[in-house]
Design a protein around this motif. Structure first.
Motif, PDB file in Angstrom:
ATOM      1  N   LEU A 212       3.263 -11.354  -3.291  1.00 31.87           N
ATOM      2  CA  LEU A 212       3.770 -10.023  -2.954  1.00 31.87           C
ATOM      3  C   LEU A 212       3.778  -9.122  -4.184  1.00 31.87           C
ATOM      4  CD1 LEU A 212       5.178  -8.344  -0.647  1.00 31.87           C
ATOM      5  CD2 LEU A 212       7.289  -8.867  -1.854  1.00 31.87           C
ATOM      6  N   GLY A 213       4.189  -9.704  -5.314  1.00 34.39           N
ATOM      7  CA  GLY A 213       4.195  -8.927  -6.555  1.00 34.39           C
ATOM      8  C   GLY A 213       2.804  -8.438  -6.906  1.00 34.39           C
ATOM      9  N   ASP A 214       1.818  -9.311  -6.725  1.00 37.41           N
ATOM     10  CA  ASP A 214       0.438  -8.902  -7.016  1.00 37.41           C
ATOM     11  C   ASP A 214      -0.001  -7.791  -6.073  1.00 37.41           C
ATOM     12  OD1 ASP A 214       0.408 -10.774  -8.962  1.00 37.41           O
ATOM     13  OD2 ASP A 214      -0.629 -12.316  -7.772  1.00 37.41           O
ATOM     14  N   ALA A 215       0.385  -7.922  -4.813  1.00 29.90           N
ATOM     15  CA  ALA A 215      -0.001  -6.901  -3.835  1.00 29.90           C
ATOM     16  C   ALA A 215       0.664  -5.568  -4.157  1.00 29.90           C
ATOM     17  CB  ALA A 215       0.377  -7.360  -2.432  1.00 29.90           C
ATOM     18  N   GLU A 216       1.903  -5.646  -4.644  1.00 29.25           N
ATOM     19  CA  GLU A 216       2.610  -4.409  -5.035  1.00 29.25           C
ATOM     20  C   GLU A 216       1.826  -3.645  -6.083  1.00 29.25           C
ATOM     21  OE1 GLU A 216       5.259  -2.586  -4.537  1.00 29.25           O
ATOM     22  OE2 GLU A 216       6.392  -3.707  -3.036  1.00 29.25           O
ATOM     23  N   LYS A 217       1.193  -4.417  -6.990  1.00 27.37           N
ATOM     24  CA  LYS A 217       0.435  -3.762  -8.063  1.00 27.37           C
ATOM     25  C   LYS A 217      -0.795  -3.054  -7.527  1.00 27.37           C
ATOM     26  CE  LYS A 217       1.976  -7.151 -11.425  1.00 27.37           C
ATOM     27  NZ  LYS A 217       1.655  -8.469 -11.964  1.00 27.37           N
ATOM     28  N   LEU A 218      -1.244  -3.493  -6.352  1.00 24.09           N
ATOM     29  CA  LEU A 218      -2.451  -2.870  -5.765  1.00 24.09           C
ATOM     30  C   LEU A 218      -2.125  -1.620  -4.958  1.00 24.09           C
ATOM     31  CD1 LEU A 218      -4.274  -6.064  -4.445  1.00 24.09           C
ATOM     32  CD2 LEU A 218      -4.903  -4.699  -6.416  1.00 24.09           C
ATOM     33  N   GLU A 220      -1.164   1.373  -5.398  1.00 26.81           N
ATOM     34  CA  GLU A 220      -1.723   2.693  -5.713  1.00 26.81           C
ATOM     35  C   GLU A 220      -3.243   2.654  -5.761  1.00 26.81           C
ATOM     36  OE1 GLU A 220      -0.119   4.657  -9.050  1.00 26.81           O
ATOM     37  OE2 GLU A 220       1.923   4.624  -8.278  1.00 26.81           O
ATOM     38  N   SER A 221      -3.788   1.592  -6.363  1.00 31.55           N
ATOM     39  CA  SER A 221      -5.235   1.565  -6.571  1.00 31.55           C
ATOM     40  C   SER A 221      -5.993   1.108  -5.333  1.00 31.55           C
ATOM     41  CB  SER A 221      -5.565   0.659  -7.753  1.00 31.55           C
ATOM     42  OG  SER A 221      -5.073  -0.646  -7.499  1.00 31.55           O
ATOM     43  N   ALA A 226      -3.528  -4.048  -0.289  1.00 28.82           N
ATOM     44  CA  ALA A 226      -2.077  -4.238  -0.283  1.00 28.82           C
ATOM     45  C   ALA A 226      -1.576  -4.384   1.158  1.00 28.82           C
ATOM     46  CB  ALA A 226      -1.396  -3.065  -0.974  1.00 28.82           C
ATOM     47  N   ALA A 227      -2.116  -3.543   2.048  1.00 30.41           N
ATOM     48  CA  ALA A 227      -1.689  -3.602   3.452  1.00 30.41           C
ATOM     49  C   ALA A 227      -2.073  -4.948   4.071  1.00 30.41           C
ATOM     50  CB  ALA A 227      -2.321  -2.449   4.234  1.00 30.41           C
ATOM     51  N   ARG A 228      -3.293  -5.391   3.762  1.00 27.15           N
ATOM     52  CA  ARG A 228      -3.746  -6.671   4.318  1.00 27.15           C
ATOM     53  C   ARG A 228      -2.858  -7.825   3.845  1.00 27.15           C
ATOM     54  NH1 ARG A 228      -8.859  -4.629   3.544  1.00 27.15           N
ATOM     55  NH2 ARG A 228      -9.086  -5.682   1.547  1.00 27.15           N
ATOM     56  N   GLU A 229      -2.588  -7.801   2.566  1.00 21.98           N
ATOM     57  CA  GLU A 229      -1.760  -8.871   2.014  1.00 21.98           C
ATOM     58  C   GLU A 229      -0.356  -8.820   2.614  1.00 21.98           C
ATOM     59  OE1 GLU A 229      -2.686 -11.293   0.583  1.00 21.98           O
ATOM     60  OE2 GLU A 229      -1.031 -12.216  -0.517  1.00 21.98           O
ATOM     61  N   GLY A 230       0.164  -7.588   2.761  1.00 23.56           N
ATOM     62  CA  GLY A 230       1.479  -7.431   3.381  1.00 23.56           C
ATOM     63  C   GLY A 230       1.491  -8.016   4.789  1.00 23.56           C
ATOM     64  N   ARG A 249       4.270   1.276   3.179  1.00 25.54           N
ATOM     65  CA  ARG A 249       3.851   2.243   2.147  1.00 25.54           C
ATOM     66  C   ARG A 249       2.341   2.269   2.010  1.00 25.54           C
ATOM     67  NH1 ARG A 249       6.654   0.224  -2.783  1.00 25.54           N
ATOM     68  NH2 ARG A 249       6.822  -1.684  -1.581  1.00 25.54           N
ATOM     69  N   ALA A 250       1.737   1.081   2.122  1.00 30.06           N
ATOM     70  CA  ALA A 250       0.280   1.031   2.007  1.00 30.06           C
ATOM     71  C   ALA A 250      -0.372   1.803   3.155  1.00 30.06           C
ATOM     72  CB  ALA A 250      -0.181  -0.426   2.007  1.00 30.06           C
ATOM     73  N   LEU A 251       0.127   1.603   4.350  1.00 31.80           N
ATOM     74  CA  LEU A 251      -0.434   2.310   5.511  1.00 31.80           C
ATOM     75  C   LEU A 251      -0.247   3.818   5.365  1.00 31.80           C
ATOM     76  CD1 LEU A 251       0.768  -0.113   8.330  1.00 31.80           C
ATOM     77  CD2 LEU A 251      -1.588   0.277   7.596  1.00 31.80           C
ATOM     78  N   LEU A 252       0.872   4.163   4.806  1.00 31.17           N
ATOM     79  CA  LEU A 252       1.117   5.596   4.589  1.00 31.17           C
ATOM     80  C   LEU A 252       0.096   6.166   3.607  1.00 31.17           C
ATOM     81  CD1 LEU A 252       3.255   7.370   5.785  1.00 31.17           C
ATOM     82  CD2 LEU A 252       4.610   7.087   3.724  1.00 31.17           C
ATOM     83  N   SER A 253      -0.185   5.391   2.570  1.00 24.93           N
ATOM     84  CA  SER A 253      -1.202   5.842   1.608  1.00 24.93           C
ATOM     85  C   SER A 253      -2.549   5.998   2.283  1.00 24.93           C
ATOM     86  CB  SER A 253      -1.347   4.833   0.468  1.00 24.93           C
ATOM     87  OG  SER A 253      -0.182   4.790  -0.279  1.00 24.93           O
TER      88      SER A 253
END
Lengths: 1023, 152
Positions: A212-218, A220-221, A226-230, A249-253
């Protein structure tokens, strides 16, 4: 449930009796009923081609297309059918059913709702039979209710259902009504869960946390990843909130707003206290949602603010949203509170937010004053209708029920709002007068009044029925109704209570809560109780508390939930009442959670002082609870500065425990203490370790920017001061250098202008004689002669230094006349140095003897050096070598001159006794002396026969041993000339020029007799 | 025991056109020498005839002495009024030369800045015993050039 409702509508439509129709349409519908959708589409398409303006065929075709799975075509076809005949409700209902089964974006939902409203309006005005209009209106209202439900607007959905209930007549519509009611209740129950306790989270393995921490880092970029991992983590560990939060948040992005909102809803179901999720949901809906989402947006914003009152900017957004929804009054309340909060804070944020608040307030107030309309008061019953009521009561008393009912019907036809008549009729016949219910449907108070009247009338009727006089067999009422028993009464009035409750009537809410409690639905009862407390204020509180106690509710946690609900409805004062008001003192709660909730309520009320008291009380009970410290820190972050100093200890402890929110108030305190640099560092840490959703983030950024601007300004000012100082230093140094190096030394002046030499020579002679020989020589006697005698010799009648100064002044003046500027005496290396030494000796001699007499000895020891320097100046005098070449050149010029003027010229004899004689005179001056001596000799000799001229240049020593350079010009003129005659000549011509030139260069003239053929010579002699 | 006998101080004849030398020498060197002033050749001859002196000190420039009292060796054949300043400016040399011609052999100090070593050498050779004292020289140095107090 949704599917059921849609199926209901479709079934309703299919079940409608077919009118005579072209064969193709009939065949198409038949195929449809038999489940052959594709065949039906083909047949109905052919029918539509035959009759393209037939709205019924177009509607059937749309329905068939939907059945066949061609949803987009079906949508188009149904809208086409509405265009062909906007009065046909089937097309609307079909379209609604079609769309309710598909994911709709907010705009599409708004469009559909508007379309259905339009259809409803058309149906109301359209001519036609009452039954068909009822059918259409019921269908459209049911469709609207479903749309409202899908949008999450449950109150509105219930209101639509209540309206539909009046028109529903067919079994299919009743079924649909029932299905929708169940769906809405279920959804409301789910919604209630959100206000309940959070659901437990599963245990999360470390590996998944790292993932999850790694996905959090993704985020923005690469939000897709990130959404898939979530999603993966969400599936793996259902109920874990963090993946939901990440995915939302990823989906919102990615711009997938509906999906993001869905994730947030799921998250909030699991964790209703997730303030940031509420916030994000509210912001998303407010920003991107349509009108239909506005209510949900406002609810989300309210929930977020109830959990985190320090989100000032969210209050602004909420005010904006309310204004957009047209809820001007609520917008004014929110914005007004925000305005007060900003004013109270006063110091931190810039004026941008305040000015926006002001402009929104202005707009809201304008809209409120212009657009606010009171509900129309119900028309007063007429006097005639009251008379009819009186007569009906009399007839009933006499047992003439039929006449009474007739009077009552007539009274109600005249005045449908004559509630006493309606209640009487209802109790006696078991049927509610439709015109009355319709007239007061939007008046909650009137509905409640009607319920009360029905109830009191029923009691009255029961009292009039003696137990000894058993009631006759219930005679059927003229319209087929029967008198109400208690259960029937409850069934009849329940829709009115529901309606009144939906309209926000607190009595109705309380009554419905009782119903729900008696029906074993404590959640629904609690919800209505909460709303009743909120709407009814203190008057309803004891009753509500009493009823709540009967619900077996769960004490403190329920109380807090209720309070939070009130806060979410912006009923802050009621929440404070519910929680018991006091945070300190005898009546104060000992529960930190309750105190924190009370503090939040005070924050929401714009009472930072009260909020801080409550939070501090909570901290006193739980000193190391980071939540309490964080709450205090956040309240302090936006509180007026004057409230902060007493909080220093708590804020420091919070900071030491890693509560980032403490950094903002700490920074504000640092600023107040003049520690701007510390404040900047503290704010930088706060901003680096929190994101924009942290309360006070924007405030901290603004404060940091201001402090940095001020620091830059101070640095600039310091730099300017430094520059100014440096400039002054440089200017002073330049001035000093200018002063020091201004002007020429005597040496340089002599090199530049030789004609200054005679003045220098004269000054040197005077200084040697007057200053050195007669005065300074006494200095060497200091140790062997009385001090006063030495002083006398040096200073009387005039100090030696003054004599030097006078001599130099004369030289300087002469130089000035020659266009040269000499240095001031003090900085002239020859005259100045001598003067300085003499002056030092003079001053020291004026003092008693002592160690500083060394100055006198030093001055005395330097006298020889000074004298040498003066002598060296005399060596700088000009030297003009007078050799054969130079003399010939001058003679040639003179000869040419004479010949040009037709004057006699005698070639002179030339005697150069030495070839290296350098005359101590400037060349120009020497040439002038030479030329005039020669002209004079030529003129004199030329006046006589056999003229002779001789030029002789020689060196000799006089009787005193002095060396003389002699330029002698002799002529043969017998006419004599004497020195006296030459002295008497006027200046500026002939021998007068010679005389002046020679004297100017310290020389002298002499006249000597010569042997024949010469007679005399005039000689210019230069020592 | 110290010799408390007051011994006579050497007498020095100072030839100058004013009294600056004499006054200054007397003030500063008066304990060791007795200075007597003469302002012209005639007065110098008279004093030398009347008393004995240990040495002569001569100024070079006699500008304040009347023209009639200046010695004139007919420095040149064309001498005239224009030469008067120059005659006064070198009067010390002329006066010493006249004394030497008259047989006066006293050591002489001539206070002068000649800036011409050749001229100094010529004059010292001609007018021996003669020392040229430049203006930069202090009185103590000048005194050192004089015969000592024990000099008879």
């Amino acid at each position: 449930m949704i599917r059921a409702s849609r199926a209901g509508v479709l079934a309703l439509l299919v079940a409608l009796p077919l009118q005579a129709a072209p064969t193709l349409q009939q065949r198409g519908l038949k195929a449809l009923r038999q489940g052959h959708a594709a065949e039906a589409v083909e047949l109905l398409r052919q029918a539509a081609e035959e009759r393209p303006r037939d709205a019924a065929i177009a509607t059937d075709l749309g329905f068939a297309l939907a059945r066949a799975g061609h949803l987009d075509q079906a949508d188009d076809q149904l809208r086409h059918a509405i265009t062909l005949d906007p009065r046909r409700f089937y097309a609307y209902a079909n379209l609604a059913a079609l769309r309710s089964g598909r994911p709709l974006d907010p705009r599409a939902r708004d469009e559909l709702a508007a379309l259905l409203e339009q259809g409803l309006e058309i149906q109301r005005k359209a001519p036609g039979s009452s039954e068909s209009k009822k059918l259409a209106q019921a269908g459209l209202l049911l469709a609207l209710a479903d749309v409202e439900r899908a949008a999450g607007n449950l109150t509105q959905a219930r209101a639509r259902l209540a309206q539909a209930r009046r028109f529903v007549s067919s079994p299919a519509q009743r079924q649909l009504l029932s299905n929708l009611t169940g769906a809405i209740d279920a959804q409301a129950a789910r919604t209630e869960l959100r206000d309940g306790e959070s659901w437990p989270e599963p245990a999360v393995p470390d590996a998944d946390r790292r993932a999850l921490g790694d996905a959090e880092k993704l985020l923005e970029s690469d939000p897709s990843s990130a959404a898939r991992e979530g999603e993966r983590l969400e599936r793996k560990l259902p109920g874990w909130r963090e993946p939901l939060w990440l995915r939302a948040r990823a989906l919102l992005s990615l711009g997938r707003l509906d999906d993001a909102a869905g994730e947030l809803n799921t998250l909030l179901r699991l964790d209703p206290s997730h303030a940031r999720a509420w916030r994000l949901l509210g912001e998303t809906l407010a920003e991107h949602g349509g009108q239909f989402e506005a209510e949900r947006a406002d609810e989300a914003l309210r929930q977020a603010l109830a959990l985190e009152p320090a989100w000032t900017e969210l209050k602004l957004l909420r005010g904006r949203t309310l204004l957009r929804r047209g809820q001007a009054r609520e917008a004014v309340a929110v914005l007004d509170a925000l305005d007060k909060e900003l004013r109270a804070r006063g110091d931190v944020r810039g004026g941008a937010m305040q000015s926006e608040v002001q402009s929104l307030l202005f707009a809201a107030r304008s809209e409120e004053s212009s657009g606010h309309t009171q509900l129309p008061r119900l028309a007063e019953p007429s006097a005639a209708s009251r008379d009819l009521l009186t007569q009906a009561q009399e007839l009933l008393a006499r047992g003439e029920d039929e006449g009474a009912f007739d009077h009552l019907h007539r009274a109600l036809q005249d005045s449908p709002t004559l509630l006493e008549a309606a209640a009487l009729l209802c109790v006696r016949t078991g049927v509610a007068p439709d015109e009355t219910v319709r007239a007061i449907w939007n008046d909650g108070a009137a509905l409640v009044r009607l319920v009360e009247l029905v109830r009191s009338t029923a009691i009255e009727q029961a009292l009039h029925t003696s137990p000894l006089d058993p009631a006759p067999e219930a005679a059927p009422a003229p319209d087929g109704g029967t008198p109400l028993d208690e259960s029937s009464l409850a069934r009849v009035v329940r829709p009115w209570i529901d309606r009144a409750a939906d309209l926000g009537d607190s009595s109705a809410l309380l009554t419905r809560a009782r119903f729900s409690a008696s029906e074993g639905k404590p959640e629904l009862a609690l919800r209505d109780l909460t709303a009743a407390v909120a709407l009814g204020g203190n008057a309803r509180l004891p009753e509500a508390r009493s009823l709540r106690a009967t619900l077996g509710a769960t004490g403190e946690s329920t109380l807090l939930l209720q309070a939070r609900g009130l806060l979410a409805q912006s009923r802050t004062a009621e929440a404070i009442d519910l929680l018991g008001r006091a945070c300190t003192g005898p009546g104060a709660s000992a529960d930190p959670e309750r105190l924190l909730t009370l503090g939040r309520a005070h924050e929401l009320m714009g009472d930072p002082s009260g909020a801080i008291d409550c939070h501090r009380a909570a901290i006193a009970l739980a000193p190391n609870d980071p939540r309490a410290l964080e709450r205090l820190a956040r309240a302090a972050g936006s509180a007026p500065l004057t409230l902060l100093p007493p909080l220093s200890a708590e804020l420091e402890r919070a900071a030491s425990l890693g509560v980032m929110a403490a950094q903002l108030p700490r920074a504000r305190l640092m600023v107040a203490a003049g520690r701007a640099d510390d404040a900047i560092a503290t704010l930088a840490e706060f901003l680096a370790r929190t994101d924009a959703s942290e309360p006070g983030h924007a405030t901290a950024r603004a404060l940091q920017a201001r402090l940095l601007r001020e620091r830059d300004a101070q640095l600039s000012a310091a730099r300017l001061r430094l520059l100014a100082l440096a400039f002054l230093v440089c200017a002073s140094a330049a001035a000093l250098l200018l002063i020091r190096f201004r002007g020429l030394t005597v040496t340089r002046a002599l090199l530049r202008e030789p004609s200054l030499f005679p003045h220098v020579a004269k000054a040197v002679a005077a200084i040697r004689h007057d200053a050195l020989k007669h005065r300074a020589s006494a200095l060497s006697m200091l140790d062997s002669a009385p001090r006063e005698d030495v002083q006398h010799a040096l200073t009387l009648p005039r100090p030696a230094s003054q004599l030097v100064a006078d001599a130099y002044l004369a030289v300087r003046e002469a130089a000035r006349q020659l266009g040269l500027g000499l240095k001031p005496l003090a900085r002239e290396p020859v005259f100045g140095a001598l003067s300085t030494d003499l002056q030092a000796a003079e001053e020291q001699l004026a003092r008693p003897p002592g160690p500083r007499d060394a100055r006198i000895h030093r001055a005395a020891s330097r006298m020889k050096a000074h004298a040498d320097a003066l002598g060296a100046l005399l060596q700088l005098g000009p030297r003009t070598r007078l050799d054969a070449t130079q003399v010939s050149k001058w003679l040639l010029a003179l000869e040419g001159e004479a010949r040009a003027l037709n004057q006699p010229w005698t070639s002179p004899a030339l005697e150069l006794l030495r070839l290296d004689l350098d005359f101590p005179i400037a060349q120009g001056a020497l040439e002038s002396v030479f030329a005039n001596l020669v002209r004079n000799a030529q003129a004199a000799a030329g006046a006589h026969p056999e003229p002779r001229v001789r030029i002789r240049i020689d060196e000799e020593r006089d009787a005193a041993g002095r060396r003389l350079l002699v330029l002698s010009v002799a002529d043969s003129s017998p006419q004599l000339v004497s020195i006296e005659q030459i002295s008497a000549r006027e200046s500026g011509r002939g021998l007068g020029l010679v005389r002046d030139g020679v004297r100017a260069w310290q020389g002298f003239l002499r006249v000597r007799p010569e042997s024949a053929p010469l007679h005399k010579s005039v000689e210019a002699c230069f020592p | 025991m110290p010799d408390d006998t007051i011994r006579p101080r050497p007498r020095i004849l100072v030839c100058e056109d004013g009294d600056e030398y004499t006054e200054r020498f007397t003030r500063l060197l008066g304990r060791r020498y007795e200075f007597t002033r003469a302002t012209s050749f005639g007065e110098t001859r008279a004093l030398l005839a009347a008393r004995s002196f240990a040495a002569l000190i001569l100024d070079l420039d006699f500008r304040r002495t009347p023209r009639a009292l200046l010695l004139d060796e007919q420095l040149h054949e064309g001498a005239n009024e224009d030469d008067a300043p120059r005659l006064a400016a070198d009067q010390g040399v002329l006066l010493l030369r006249a004394l030497r011609v008259a047989g006066v052999r006293l050591p002489a100090l001539l206070c002068a800045d000649f800036d011409d070593p050749a001229r100094e050498r010529l004059l010292c050779a001609e007018l021996d015993p003669l020392q040229i004292v430049p203006s930069s020289e202090g009185l103590s140095e000048l005194a050192a050039r004089l015969p000592g107090p024990n000099h008879s």
